[in-house]
Scaffold this motif. Sequence first.
Motif, PDB file in Angstrom:
ATOM      1  N   SER A  13       0.832  -1.080   0.150  1.00 18.59           N
ATOM      2  CA  SER A  13       0.154  -0.242  -0.182  1.00 18.59           C
ATOM      3  C   SER A  13       1.299   1.097  -0.147  1.00 18.59           C
ATOM      4  N   PHE A  14       2.266   1.495   0.733  1.00 16.91           N
ATOM      5  CA  PHE A  14       2.762   2.448   0.651  1.00 16.91           C
ATOM      6  C   PHE A  14       3.196   2.835  -0.081  1.00 16.91           C
ATOM      7  N   LYS A  15       2.987   1.973  -1.769  1.00 15.62           N
ATOM      8  CA  LYS A  15       3.433   2.410  -2.719  1.00 15.62           C
ATOM      9  C   LYS A  15       2.839   2.745  -3.441  1.00 15.62           C
ATOM     10  N   LYS A  16       1.424   3.847  -3.059  1.00 13.75           N
ATOM     11  CA  LYS A  16       0.596   4.616  -3.403  1.00 13.75           C
ATOM     12  C   LYS A  16       1.178   6.409  -2.798  1.00 13.75           C
ATOM     13  N   CYS A  17       2.052   6.080  -1.946  1.00 15.98           N
ATOM     14  CA  CYS A  17       2.743   7.195  -0.969  1.00 15.98           C
ATOM     15  C   CYS A  17       3.812   7.906  -1.681  1.00 15.98           C
ATOM     16  N   LEU A  18       4.278   6.752  -2.907  1.00 14.36           N
ATOM     17  CA  LEU A  18       6.252   6.658  -2.482  1.00 14.36           C
ATOM     18  C   LEU A  18       6.131   8.233  -3.341  1.00 14.36           C
ATOM     19  N   ALA A  19       5.817   8.502  -4.647  1.00 13.79           N
ATOM     20  CA  ALA A  19       5.577   9.803  -4.941  1.00 13.79           C
ATOM     21  C   ALA A  19       6.417  11.570  -4.035  1.00 13.79           C
ATOM     22  N   CYS A  20       5.486  11.425  -2.841  1.00 15.98           N
ATOM     23  CA  CYS A  20       5.465  12.254  -2.010  1.00 15.98           C
ATOM     24  C   CYS A  20       6.561  11.455  -0.846  1.00 15.98           C
ATOM     25  N   HIS A  21       6.308  10.473  -0.362  1.00 12.59           N
ATOM     26  CA  HIS A  21       7.048  10.135   0.667  1.00 12.59           C
ATOM     27  C   HIS A  21       7.929   9.316   1.087  1.00 12.59           C
ATOM     28  N   GLU A  22       8.762   9.192   1.398  1.00 14.04           N
ATOM     29  CA  GLU A  22       9.948   8.051   1.935  1.00 14.04           C
ATOM     30  C   GLU A  22      10.164   8.251   3.066  1.00 14.04           C
ATOM     31  N   ILE A  23      11.093   6.355   3.379  1.00 14.82           N
ATOM     32  CA  ILE A  23      10.192   5.503   5.107  1.00 14.82           C
ATOM     33  C   ILE A  23      11.744   5.272   4.132  1.00 14.82           C
ATOM     34  N   GLY A  24      12.448   4.933   5.972  1.00 16.66           N
ATOM     35  CA  GLY A  24      13.361   4.328   5.960  1.00 16.66           C
ATOM     36  C   GLY A  24      14.806   4.533   6.537  1.00 16.66           C
ATOM     37  N   GLU A  25      16.082   4.297   6.210  1.00 13.30           N
ATOM     38  CA  GLU A  25      17.302   5.010   7.010  1.00 13.30           C
ATOM     39  C   GLU A  25      17.611   6.032   5.956  1.00 13.30           C
ATOM     40  N   THR A  26      17.756   5.837   4.465  1.00 13.95           N
ATOM     41  CA  THR A  26      17.983   6.741   3.691  1.00 13.95           C
ATOM     42  C   THR A  26      16.990   8.018   3.507  1.00 13.95           C
ATOM     43  N   ALA A  27      15.648   7.594   3.893  1.00 12.96           N
ATOM     44  CA  ALA A  27      14.669   9.220   3.948  1.00 12.96           C
ATOM     45  C   ALA A  27      15.230  10.080   3.936  1.00 12.96           C
ATOM     46  N   LYS A  28      14.286  10.997   2.685  1.00 14.44           N
ATOM     47  CA  LYS A  28      14.401  12.213   3.446  1.00 14.44           C
ATOM     48  C   LYS A  28      13.080  12.767   2.942  1.00 14.44           C
ATOM     49  N   ASN A  29      12.692  13.984   3.291  1.00 16.69           N
ATOM     50  CA  ASN A  29      12.066  15.296   2.330  1.00 16.69           C
ATOM     51  C   ASN A  29      11.407  15.163   0.961  1.00 16.69           C
ATOM     52  N   LYS A  30      10.278  15.184   0.211  1.00 15.53           N
ATOM     53  CA  LYS A  30      10.144  15.083  -0.793  1.00 15.53           C
ATOM     54  C   LYS A  30       9.524  16.298  -1.120  1.00 15.53           C
ATOM     55  N   VAL A  31       8.239  15.275  -2.163  1.00 17.51           N
ATOM     56  CA  VAL A  31       6.635  16.414  -2.549  1.00 17.51           C
ATOM     57  C   VAL A  31       6.338  16.481  -0.673  1.00 17.51           C
ATOM     58  N   GLY A  32       6.614  15.640   0.020  1.00 15.28           N
ATOM     59  CA  GLY A  32       6.307  15.509   1.331  1.00 15.28           C
ATOM     60  C   GLY A  32       6.809  15.163   2.573  1.00 15.28           C
ATOM     61  N   PRO A  33       6.800  14.850   4.138  1.00 15.97           N
ATOM     62  CA  PRO A  33       7.797  14.639   5.234  1.00 15.97           C
ATOM     63  C   PRO A  33       8.307  13.430   4.710  1.00 15.97           C
ATOM     64  N   GLN A  34       9.440  12.476   5.597  1.00 19.83           N
ATOM     65  CA  GLN A  34       9.910  11.703   5.366  1.00 19.83           C
ATOM     66  C   GLN A  34       8.489  10.933   6.039  1.00 19.83           C
ATOM     67  N   LEU A  35       8.369   9.858   6.341  1.00 18.05           N
ATOM     68  CA  LEU A  35       7.757   9.246   7.958  1.00 18.05           C
ATOM     69  C   LEU A  35       8.054   8.427   8.767  1.00 18.05           C
ATOM     70  N   ASN A  36       9.873   8.232   8.939  1.00 20.77           N
ATOM     71  CA  ASN A  36      10.220   7.835   9.889  1.00 20.77           C
ATOM     72  C   ASN A  36       9.854   8.559  11.333  1.00 20.77           C
ATOM     73  N   GLY A  37       9.330   7.574  12.253  1.00 22.33           N
ATOM     74  CA  GLY A  37       9.567   7.246  13.367  1.00 22.33           C
ATOM     75  C   GLY A  37       7.614   8.353  13.504  1.00 22.33           C
ATOM     76  N   LEU A  38       6.743   7.806  12.549  1.00 28.29           N
ATOM     77  CA  LEU A  38       5.112   8.724  13.057  1.00 28.29           C
ATOM     78  C   LEU A  38       5.263   8.442  13.613  1.00 28.29           C
ATOM     79  N   ASP A  39       4.808   7.316  13.924  1.00 27.38           N
ATOM     80  CA  ASP A  39       4.040   6.883  15.537  1.00 27.38           C
ATOM     81  C   ASP A  39       4.371   7.990  17.201  1.00 27.38           C
TER      82      ASP A  39
END
Length: 129
Positions: free
Chosen positions: A31-57
Amino acid sequence: MTMKKLLLAVAVTAVSNGLASAQDLAAGANSFKKCLACHEIGETAKNKVGPQLNGLDGRTSGSTAGYNFSDANKKSGITWNEATFLDYIKDPRAKILGTKMIFPGIKNETEAKNLWAHLKQFGADGKKK
């Protein structure tokens, strides 16, 4: 029921729940594939069109370093957890009026829960917990 049968039933239930969680995580990753255009997650995640989502909880909305959030997001008062995420992801623009996020939402509750399970496994450092 004998103690042996009870212990076996508990063990089978625990294993079954573990397998279900793994399937949920796999579905959430998909499902996260729907989010990839704008968001990243993981050790190399960066902000894109949307913020990176590490530590969201447990993170406060509008608080990701280096990302230019809308005033609506910064002032929303949201602390992300499963309940707030599930409510938000159905229709982001309805939940936070004035958000920059343009996404039609995920209406299917099972899919949204799987996505949350995938997201919450990443700590603020991008490593899986």
